[in-house]
Design an enzyme around this catalytic site. Structure first.
Site, PDB file in Angstrom:
ATOM      1  N   CYS A   1       3.660  -0.476  -8.421  1.00 41.06           N
ATOM      2  CA  CYS A   1       4.207  -1.815  -8.226  1.00 41.06           C
ATOM      3  C   CYS A   1       4.726  -2.360  -9.561  1.00 41.06           C
ATOM      4  O   CYS A   1       3.978  -2.437 -10.529  1.00 41.06           O
ATOM      5  CB  CYS A   1       3.104  -2.714  -7.686  1.00 41.06           C
ATOM      6  SG  CYS A   1       3.706  -4.252  -7.019  1.00 41.06           S
TER       7      CYS A   1
ATOM      8  N   CYS B   1       0.871  -1.172   0.000  1.00 37.51           N
ATOM      9  CA  CYS B   1       0.000   0.000   0.000  1.00 37.51           C
ATOM     10  C   CYS B   1       0.912   1.226   0.000  1.00 37.51           C
ATOM     11  O   CYS B   1       2.136   1.085   0.074  1.00 37.51           O
ATOM     12  CB  CYS B   1      -1.003   0.011   1.154  1.00 37.51           C
ATOM     13  SG  CYS B   1      -0.320   0.209   2.792  1.00 37.51           S
TER      14      CYS B   1
ATOM     15  N   CYS C   1      -2.158   1.427  -4.347  1.00 37.98           N
ATOM     16  CA  CYS C   1      -0.924   2.114  -4.772  1.00 37.98           C
ATOM     17  C   CYS C   1      -0.840   2.179  -6.286  1.00 37.98           C
ATOM     18  O   CYS C   1       0.153   2.626  -6.850  1.00 37.98           O
ATOM     19  CB  CYS C   1       0.319   1.463  -4.183  1.00 37.98           C
ATOM     20  SG  CYS C   1       0.647  -0.187  -4.787  1.00 37.98           S
TER      21      CYS C   1
END
Length: 140
Positions: free
Chosen positions: A92, A14, A88
Protein backbone atom coordinates in the site's frame (compact mmCIF):
# COMPACT_ATOMS: atom_id res chain seq x y z
CA UNK A 1 -9.35 15.78 4.69
CA UNK A 2 -12.73 14.45 3.66
CA UNK A 3 -14.35 13.74 0.34
CA UNK A 4 -15.71 16.74 -1.59
CA UNK A 5 -19.04 15.60 -0.15
CA UNK A 6 -17.65 16.38 3.32
CA UNK A 7 -17.77 12.71 4.31
CA UNK A 8 -14.72 10.85 5.59
CA UNK A 9 -13.50 8.17 3.19
CA UNK A 10 -12.09 4.75 4.03
CA UNK A 11 -10.16 2.31 1.85
CA UNK A 12 -9.91 -1.34 2.93
CA UNK A 13 -7.00 -3.27 1.41
CA UNK A 14 -6.16 -6.96 1.52
CA UNK A 15 -4.19 -9.10 -0.91
CA UNK A 16 -7.00 -10.58 -3.01
CA UNK A 17 -9.82 -8.12 -2.21
CA UNK A 18 -12.00 -11.21 -2.01
CA UNK A 19 -12.61 -11.71 1.72
CA UNK A 20 -11.53 -9.43 4.55
CA UNK A 21 -11.60 -6.11 2.70
CA UNK A 22 -14.92 -6.96 1.03
CA UNK A 23 -16.48 -7.87 4.37
CA UNK A 24 -15.10 -4.70 6.00
CA UNK A 25 -16.38 -2.48 3.18
CA UNK A 26 -19.80 -4.12 3.37
CA UNK A 27 -19.96 -3.72 7.17
CA UNK A 28 -18.96 -0.05 6.94
CA UNK A 29 -21.55 0.63 4.24
CA UNK A 30 -24.20 -1.26 6.21
CA UNK A 31 -23.46 0.31 9.59
CA UNK A 32 -22.53 3.89 8.63
CA UNK A 33 -24.86 4.27 5.67
CA UNK A 34 -24.15 7.41 3.68
CA UNK A 35 -22.02 9.02 6.44
CA UNK A 36 -18.82 7.50 4.99
CA UNK A 37 -17.37 6.95 1.50
CA UNK A 38 -16.23 3.32 1.24
CA UNK A 39 -13.69 1.69 -1.08
CA UNK A 40 -11.91 -1.65 -1.13
CA UNK A 41 -9.07 -3.04 -3.22
CA UNK A 42 -6.38 -5.69 -3.35
CA UNK A 43 -2.68 -5.74 -4.10
CA UNK A 44 -3.22 -8.94 -6.16
CA UNK A 45 -7.01 -9.14 -6.69
CA UNK A 46 -8.68 -12.53 -6.96
CA UNK A 47 -11.17 -13.57 -9.60
CA UNK A 48 -14.24 -13.41 -7.37
CA UNK A 49 -15.37 -12.79 -3.81
CA UNK A 50 -14.60 -15.69 -1.47
CA UNK A 51 -17.79 -17.84 -1.38
CA UNK A 52 -17.39 -18.54 2.36
CA UNK A 53 -17.06 -14.80 3.07
CA UNK A 54 -20.16 -14.14 0.95
CA UNK A 55 -22.06 -16.89 2.81
CA UNK A 56 -20.98 -15.57 6.22
CA UNK A 57 -22.12 -12.05 5.31
CA UNK A 58 -25.40 -13.37 3.88
CA UNK A 59 -26.12 -14.88 7.32
CA UNK A 60 -26.25 -11.33 8.71
CA UNK A 61 -28.33 -10.01 5.81
CA UNK A 62 -25.52 -8.41 3.76
CA UNK A 63 -25.02 -9.55 0.16
CA UNK A 64 -21.47 -9.24 -1.19
CA UNK A 65 -21.76 -12.08 -3.71
CA UNK A 66 -21.92 -9.75 -6.72
CA UNK A 67 -18.92 -7.62 -5.66
CA UNK A 68 -15.83 -7.85 -7.86
CA UNK A 69 -12.27 -7.70 -6.51
CA UNK A 70 -10.48 -4.52 -7.63
CA UNK A 71 -6.82 -3.68 -8.06
CA UNK A 72 -5.32 -1.29 -5.53
CA UNK A 73 -4.38 1.99 -7.20
CA UNK A 74 -2.35 4.93 -5.98
CA UNK A 75 -5.39 7.15 -6.63
CA UNK A 76 -7.59 5.04 -4.35
CA UNK A 77 -5.14 5.60 -1.50
CA UNK A 78 -4.69 9.29 -2.34
CA UNK A 79 -8.49 9.82 -2.32
CA UNK A 80 -9.02 8.14 1.05
CA UNK A 81 -8.73 9.66 4.51
CA UNK A 82 -8.19 6.33 6.23
CA UNK A 83 -6.43 3.33 4.69
CA UNK A 84 -6.98 0.03 6.51
CA UNK A 85 -4.63 -2.78 5.49
CA UNK A 86 -5.30 -6.41 6.29
CA UNK A 87 -2.23 -8.46 5.61
CA UNK A 88 -0.93 -6.86 2.41
CA UNK A 89 2.14 -5.43 4.12
CA UNK A 90 3.91 -2.65 2.30
CA UNK A 91 2.02 -3.05 -1.00
CA UNK A 92 0.00 0.00 0.00
CA UNK A 93 1.51 3.34 -1.02
CA UNK A 94 1.97 5.81 1.83
CA UNK A 95 0.98 9.47 1.55
CA UNK A 96 1.59 12.11 4.20
CA UNK A 97 -1.51 13.26 6.04
CA UNK A 98 -3.37 9.97 5.67
CA UNK A 99 -4.31 7.74 8.55
CA UNK A 100 -3.12 4.14 8.22
CA UNK A 101 -4.44 1.24 10.27
CA UNK A 102 -3.32 -2.37 10.03
CA UNK A 103 -5.90 -4.89 11.16
CA UNK A 104 -4.32 -8.29 11.83
CA UNK A 105 -7.05 -10.68 10.75
CA UNK A 106 -7.01 -14.32 9.75
CA UNK A 107 -7.24 -14.83 5.98
CA UNK A 108 -10.58 -16.50 5.11
CA UNK A 109 -9.13 -17.96 1.88
CA UNK A 110 -9.66 -21.70 1.70
CA UNK A 111 -11.81 -21.81 4.85
CA UNK A 112 -15.41 -22.87 5.24
CA UNK A 113 -18.18 -20.56 6.42
CA UNK A 114 -17.89 -21.85 10.00
CA UNK A 115 -14.25 -20.70 10.13
CA UNK A 116 -15.10 -17.36 8.50
CA UNK A 117 -17.82 -16.37 11.00
CA UNK A 118 -15.36 -15.30 13.76
CA UNK A 119 -13.39 -13.25 11.19
CA UNK A 120 -16.64 -11.61 10.05
CA UNK A 121 -17.56 -10.78 13.64
CA UNK A 122 -14.09 -9.43 14.45
CA UNK A 123 -14.26 -7.19 11.36
CA UNK A 124 -17.68 -5.90 12.46
CA UNK A 125 -16.30 -4.92 15.88
CA UNK A 126 -13.32 -3.13 14.29
CA UNK A 127 -15.60 -1.31 11.83
CA UNK A 128 -17.91 -0.22 14.67
CA UNK A 129 -14.88 1.23 16.48
CA UNK A 130 -13.76 3.02 13.32
CA UNK A 131 -17.22 4.53 12.79
CA UNK A 132 -17.17 5.92 16.34
CA UNK A 133 -13.86 7.62 15.57
CA UNK A 134 -14.54 9.03 12.11
CA UNK A 135 -18.31 9.36 11.70
CA UNK A 136 -20.21 9.10 14.97
CA UNK A 137 -23.96 9.48 14.78
CA UNK A 138 -25.24 12.93 15.53
CA UNK A 139 -26.88 13.17 18.95
CA UNK A 140 -30.48 14.12 18.45
Amino acid sequence: MAEPSGKPSVLFVCVHNAGRSQMAAAWLTHLAGDRVEVRSAGSAPGDAVNPAAAAAMAEVGIDISAKAPKLLTVDAVRESDVCVTMGCGDACPVFPGKRYLDWRLEDPAGRDVEAVRPIRDEIKALVEQLIEEIAPKAIE
